[in-house]
Design an enzyme around this catalytic site. Structure first.
Site, PDB file in Angstrom:
ATOM      1  N   ASN A   9       0.877  -1.178   0.000  1.00 41.21           N
ATOM      2  CA  ASN A   9       0.000   0.000   0.000  1.00 41.21           C
ATOM      3  C   ASN A   9       0.908   1.220   0.000  1.00 41.21           C
ATOM      4  O   ASN A   9       1.503   1.545   1.019  1.00 41.21           O
ATOM      5  CB  ASN A   9      -0.885  -0.028   1.252  1.00 41.21           C
ATOM      6  CG  ASN A   9      -1.692   1.249   1.418  1.00 41.21           C
ATOM      7  OD1 ASN A   9      -1.799   2.049   0.486  1.00 41.21           O
ATOM      8  ND2 ASN A   9      -2.250   1.435   2.610  1.00 41.21           N
ATOM      9  N   LYS A  11       0.118   4.253  -0.266  1.00 41.50           N
ATOM     10  CA  LYS A  11      -0.537   5.436   0.326  1.00 41.50           C
ATOM     11  C   LYS A  11      -0.318   6.662  -0.586  1.00 41.50           C
ATOM     12  O   LYS A  11      -0.248   6.520  -1.787  1.00 41.50           O
ATOM     13  CB  LYS A  11      -0.040   5.675   1.750  1.00 41.50           C
ATOM     14  CG  LYS A  11      -0.090   4.407   2.603  1.00 41.50           C
ATOM     15  CD  LYS A  11       0.099   4.683   4.050  1.00 41.50           C
ATOM     16  CE  LYS A  11       0.193   3.367   4.819  1.00 41.50           C
ATOM     17  NZ  LYS A  11       0.111   3.543   6.254  1.00 41.50           N
ATOM     18  N   HIS A  96      -9.412   0.969   4.884  1.00 41.43           N
ATOM     19  CA  HIS A  96      -8.124   1.165   5.570  1.00 41.43           C
ATOM     20  C   HIS A  96      -8.329   2.072   6.778  1.00 41.43           C
ATOM     21  O   HIS A  96      -9.150   3.005   6.730  1.00 41.43           O
ATOM     22  CB  HIS A  96      -7.102   1.779   4.592  1.00 41.43           C
ATOM     23  CG  HIS A  96      -5.720   1.773   5.153  1.00 41.43           C
ATOM     24  ND1 HIS A  96      -5.287   2.729   6.038  1.00 41.43           N
ATOM     25  CD2 HIS A  96      -4.695   0.907   4.981  1.00 41.43           C
ATOM     26  CE1 HIS A  96      -4.032   2.454   6.372  1.00 41.43           C
ATOM     27  NE2 HIS A  96      -3.649   1.353   5.743  1.00 41.43           N
ATOM     28  N   GLU A  98      -6.743   4.479   7.903  1.00 44.35           N
ATOM     29  CA  GLU A  98      -6.572   5.924   7.662  1.00 44.35           C
ATOM     30  C   GLU A  98      -7.831   6.519   7.044  1.00 44.35           C
ATOM     31  O   GLU A  98      -8.180   7.667   7.311  1.00 44.35           O
ATOM     32  CB  GLU A  98      -5.332   6.156   6.779  1.00 44.35           C
ATOM     33  CG  GLU A  98      -4.054   5.969   7.590  1.00 44.35           C
ATOM     34  CD  GLU A  98      -2.857   5.459   6.802  1.00 44.35           C
ATOM     35  OE1 GLU A  98      -2.860   5.526   5.563  1.00 44.35           O
ATOM     36  OE2 GLU A  98      -1.914   4.954   7.456  1.00 44.35           O
ATOM     37  N   GLU A 168      -5.215  -5.256  10.541  1.00 44.95           N
ATOM     38  CA  GLU A 168      -4.196  -4.227  10.759  1.00 44.95           C
ATOM     39  C   GLU A 168      -4.474  -3.516  12.082  1.00 44.95           C
ATOM     40  O   GLU A 168      -5.271  -2.561  12.119  1.00 44.95           O
ATOM     41  CB  GLU A 168      -4.231  -3.208   9.623  1.00 44.95           C
ATOM     42  CG  GLU A 168      -3.957  -3.813   8.264  1.00 44.95           C
ATOM     43  CD  GLU A 168      -3.456  -2.758   7.298  1.00 44.95           C
ATOM     44  OE1 GLU A 168      -2.285  -2.829   6.927  1.00 44.95           O
ATOM     45  OE2 GLU A 168      -4.214  -1.843   6.960  1.00 44.95           O
ATOM     46  N   GLY A 174       2.387   2.096  10.751  1.00 45.37           N
ATOM     47  CA  GLY A 174       3.282   3.238  10.581  1.00 45.37           C
ATOM     48  C   GLY A 174       3.977   3.663  11.864  1.00 45.37           C
ATOM     49  O   GLY A 174       4.568   4.741  11.922  1.00 45.37           O
ATOM     50  N   SER A 212       3.485  -2.306  10.348  1.00 46.47           N
ATOM     51  CA  SER A 212       4.939  -2.275  10.526  1.00 46.47           C
ATOM     52  C   SER A 212       5.620  -3.597  10.186  1.00 46.47           C
ATOM     53  O   SER A 212       6.618  -3.959  10.810  1.00 46.47           O
ATOM     54  CB  SER A 212       5.306  -1.812  11.943  1.00 46.47           C
ATOM     55  OG  SER A 212       4.829  -0.492  12.160  1.00 46.47           O
ATOM     56  N   GLY A 233       2.932  -1.093   4.310  1.00 44.20           N
ATOM     57  CA  GLY A 233       2.952   0.324   3.978  1.00 44.20           C
ATOM     58  C   GLY A 233       4.373   0.805   3.761  1.00 44.20           C
ATOM     59  O   GLY A 233       4.922   0.726   2.662  1.00 44.20           O
TER      60      GLY A 233
HETATM   61  C1  PEP Z   1      -0.730   0.027   6.099  1.00 44.61           C
HETATM   62  O1  PEP Z   1      -0.908   1.230   6.042  1.00 44.61           O
HETATM   63  O2  PEP Z   1      -1.554  -0.744   5.566  1.00 44.61           O
HETATM   64  C2  PEP Z   1       0.454  -0.463   6.806  1.00 44.61           C
HETATM   65  C3  PEP Z   1       0.468  -1.692   7.219  1.00 44.61           C
HETATM   66  O3  PEP Z   1       1.452   0.459   7.014  1.00 44.61           O
HETATM   67  P1  PEP Z   1       2.892   0.163   7.707  1.00 44.61           P
HETATM   68  O4  PEP Z   1       3.418  -1.113   7.086  1.00 44.61           O
HETATM   69  O5  PEP Z   1       3.712   1.356   7.353  1.00 44.61           O
HETATM   70  O6  PEP Z   1       2.636   0.012   9.159  1.00 44.61           O
END
Ligand code: PEP
Length: 253
Positions: A9, A11, A96, A98, A168, A174, A212, A233
């Site tokens: 992703n 973003k 998601h 966000e 998630e 993040g 992460s 991400g």
């Molecule tokens: C995401 O936004 O779907 C995600 C998992 O981000 P990150 O890997 O940066 O935590």
């Protein structure tokens, strides 16, 4: 049979040149179907076409980060399912955290998006996950139950098989603070049980972990029995990191 999916992703990151270059590095490695692993990239809307062109002919699939539930018409700023398909998308991320937290998307809106995307033939990656405060107050299962019910409501048995769930935990997205493999597996087992109760196609629905995931922790997370891949991400923006996660995936698939 559950697919094993490693999804990036991006973003609101990359410009056209950097996005196409990143896609090229992935496509060069994933030239053919990797041993049992599907690879997906979800760039920003303006780069779907050039990234799609760059990965064409490789095993890397194209997806979008969101979609609107209405057919083409007077919806300024929105993107329809037909448009994503026209750009070569096979997948779309929906719900998601966000979008839930920053853009105010409710389970009802997310459900309309899921139904529209499935009706249009896209595979949906439905994102669910609890906030830190919800975990700390013992509400994780209840939150996931509500989000899963919201996402799956009104979906036919046949359509359910075209959903991939991404767990998630919001506190891990993040933040560099990942769920331990045991924590993630525990929740994935709960989600698996929820899916079993909801649909006879549960054995075809993959559950990805996101939060992460990186080159260092991917192997342990992906080795868990109920983790069928990752939604990544930050580490999806660096080709060597994402390639290392893909490699970890092909060991676990
Ligand atoms: C995401 O936004 O779907 C995600 C998992 O981000 P990150 O890997 O940066 O935590």
């Amino acid at each position: 049979m559950r697919r094993f999916l490693i999804a990036g992703n991006w973003k609101m990151n990359t410009l056209r040149q950097s996005g196409v270059a990143l896609a090229g590095e992935l496509a060069a490695v994933a030239a053919h179907e990797e041993a049992g692993v599907e690879v997906l990239v979800c760039p920003p809307y303006p780069y779907l076409l050039p990234v799609g062109e760059r990965i064409g002919g490789s095993a890397v699939q194209l997806g979008a980060q969101d979609v609107y539930f209405e057919s083409p018409g007077a919806f300024t700023g929105e993107i329809a399912v037909e448009m994503l398909k026209d750009c070569g998308c096979r997948y779309v991320l929906i719900g998601h955290s966000e979008r839930r937290a920053i853009l105010g998307e409710t389970d009802a809106v997310i459900n309309r998006k899921v139904r529209a995307a499935l009706a249009g033939g896209l595979t949906v990656v439905l994102c669910v996950g609890e906030l830190l405060a919800e975990r700390q107050s013992g509400q994780t299962e209840e939150v996931l139950d509500r989000q899963m019910e919201g996402g799956f409501s009104g979906i036919s048995e046949a359509e359910a098989a075209s959903i991939v769930v991404a767990y998630e935990p919001v506190w891990a997205i993040g933040t560099g603070r990942t769920a331990s493999p045991e924590q993630a597996q525990e929740v994935h087992a709960v989600l698996r049980a929820q899916l079993k109760a909801a649909t006879s196609h549960s054995d075809r629905i993959s559950i990805l972990y996101g939060g992460s995931m990186n080159a260092a922790n991917a192997a342990q997370l992906l080795a868990q029995p109920d983790i069928d891949g990752g939604l990544i991400g930050g580490a999806a923006l660096k080709a060597p990191d994402f390639l290392a996660i893909m490699a970890a995936g092909s060991v676990s698939a």
